[in-house]
Design a protein around this motif. Structure first.
Motif, PDB file in Angstrom:
ATOM      1  N   LYS A  84     -31.013  49.784 113.397  1.00  0.00           N
ATOM      2  CA  LYS A  84     -30.689  49.509 111.991  1.00  0.00           C
ATOM      3  C   LYS A  84     -30.722  50.768 111.130  1.00  0.00           C
ATOM      4  O   LYS A  84     -29.880  50.959 110.252  1.00  0.00           O
ATOM      5  CB  LYS A  84     -31.645  48.458 111.415  1.00  0.00           C
ATOM      6  CG  LYS A  84     -31.317  47.052 111.858  1.00  0.00           C
ATOM      7  CD  LYS A  84     -32.195  46.042 111.133  1.00  0.00           C
ATOM      8  CE  LYS A  84     -31.808  44.628 111.542  1.00  0.00           C
ATOM      9  NZ  LYS A  84     -32.635  43.604 110.866  1.00  0.00           N
ATOM     10  N   ASN A  85     -31.697  51.625 111.399  1.00  0.00           N
ATOM     11  CA  ASN A  85     -31.820  52.822 110.562  1.00  0.00           C
ATOM     12  C   ASN A  85     -30.786  53.892 110.907  1.00  0.00           C
ATOM     13  O   ASN A  85     -30.701  54.920 110.247  1.00  0.00           O
ATOM     14  CB  ASN A  85     -33.239  53.403 110.663  1.00  0.00           C
ATOM     15  CG  ASN A  85     -33.592  53.850 112.076  1.00  0.00           C
ATOM     16  OD1 ASN A  85     -32.918  53.486 113.031  1.00  0.00           O
ATOM     17  ND2 ASN A  85     -34.643  54.631 112.205  1.00  0.00           N
ATOM     18  N   LEU A  87     -27.417  52.787 111.706  1.00  0.00           N
ATOM     19  CA  LEU A  87     -26.106  52.149 111.615  1.00  0.00           C
ATOM     20  C   LEU A  87     -25.151  52.913 110.707  1.00  0.00           C
ATOM     21  O   LEU A  87     -24.024  53.236 111.096  1.00  0.00           O
ATOM     22  CB  LEU A  87     -26.256  50.704 111.119  1.00  0.00           C
ATOM     23  CG  LEU A  87     -24.956  49.928 110.924  1.00  0.00           C
ATOM     24  CD1 LEU A  87     -24.182  49.824 112.231  1.00  0.00           C
ATOM     25  CD2 LEU A  87     -25.251  48.540 110.358  1.00  0.00           C
ATOM     26  N   THR A 108     -25.468  44.786 113.585  1.00  0.00           N
ATOM     27  CA  THR A 108     -25.511  46.221 113.889  1.00  0.00           C
ATOM     28  C   THR A 108     -24.528  46.542 115.007  1.00  0.00           C
ATOM     29  O   THR A 108     -24.711  47.493 115.764  1.00  0.00           O
ATOM     30  CB  THR A 108     -26.936  46.662 114.280  1.00  0.00           C
ATOM     31  OG1 THR A 108     -27.379  45.886 115.390  1.00  0.00           O
ATOM     32  CG2 THR A 108     -27.903  46.508 113.122  1.00  0.00           C
TER      33      THR A 108
END
Length: 260
Positions: A84-85, A87, A108
């Protein structure tokens, strides 16, 4: 070049026989340093099944390197389960390389393609349903991979059995569109898949999600429920496996369309 282009160029004299042999052999496997061996011939061998990068445990630089190589060969690539961090960082890097990037809603997973690449869309369509809004990210994985396979998707989200009347208009619309299969994504008890399969005459693919808590949390309850369904015509993939469900449903729909 894909196989169709290679054969077209051979037919019009642009490629010699030796060049054709070289191009086809190149389509087998392409090594990316010592980190990956790409199955670049998969789309030819599997009727449009795309190369998919599972990114959850990969380094950012390796994702970009592999994705770029696949797009160079096949024109597009699906990149799934990006951290997620990372993407926005991955999407930005691919766009800076001149690629078109589509990110799945609440997901994602993304589809990256060359700007002039036109996916060979077929007449095949699938339906994709999610029981709740929390299941949308997994449902979008199925939509992204079906699109990469040239199969359209009719989506309807948040139609779970807690308000079953929401389901019927969605099913009616899907049947109007002559879909070839339905992907049903559901967490908690996963009952929506059984309900849908009991009402239709086409294959249904159930995707249990890790949404839920307490006894049977993390998708175990939904998986057990779908596997023990009394309804015939329901196939079940692993927990959160929207990618596998989309690919399977699209394969069914495309084969059905070819037979018409």
């Amino acid at each position: 070049m894909d196989l169709h282009t290679i054969l077209d160029e051979f037919a019009n004299g642009s490629l010699s026989l030796s060049e054709v042999k070289k191009e086809i052999s190149i389509h087998a496997i392409e090594k990316i340093g010592d980190i990956a061996k790409l199955d670049v011939g998969r789309e030819i061998r599997r009727g449009g099944m795309p190369e998919i990068i599972f990114s959850e445990s990969k380094e950012y630089k390796d994702i970009i390197r592999i994705a770029t190589a696949i797009v160079r060969r096949n024109g597009q690539v699906v990149v799934s389960r990006i951290k997620k961090n990372e993407l926005s960082k991955v999407a930005g890097a691919l766009r800076r390389k001149g690629l078109t990037v589509e990110i799945g809603r609440n997901s994602t997973t993304l589809l990256a393609s060359e700007k002039l690449f036109a996916c060979k869309m077929t007449d095949a369509k699938i339906g994709i349903m999610s029981a709740g809004t929390s299941d949308v990210g997994v449902a979008e994985e199925a939509r992204i991979v079906s699109k990469a396979m040239g199969c359209g998707a009719i989506t309807s989200y948040d139609v779970g059995i807690a308000g079953m009347h929401r389901l019927f208009p969605a099913l009616k619309e899907m049947f109007k569109q002559e879909i070839g299969a339905i992907v049903v994504v559901a967490g908690m008890e996963g009952a929506l898949a059984s309900v849908v399969a009991s009402m239709v005459d086409i294959p249904v693919v159930g995707v249990p999600t890790s949404i839920g808590y307490g006894f049977g949390a993390n998708g175990i309850g939904a998986l057990a429920s779908m596997l023990q369904s009394c309804t015939l015509g329901l196939a079940v993939v692993n927990i959160d496996n929207g990618i596998g469900a989309g690919a399977y449903a699209a394969s069914i729909a495309k084969r059905t369309t070819r037979r018409k």
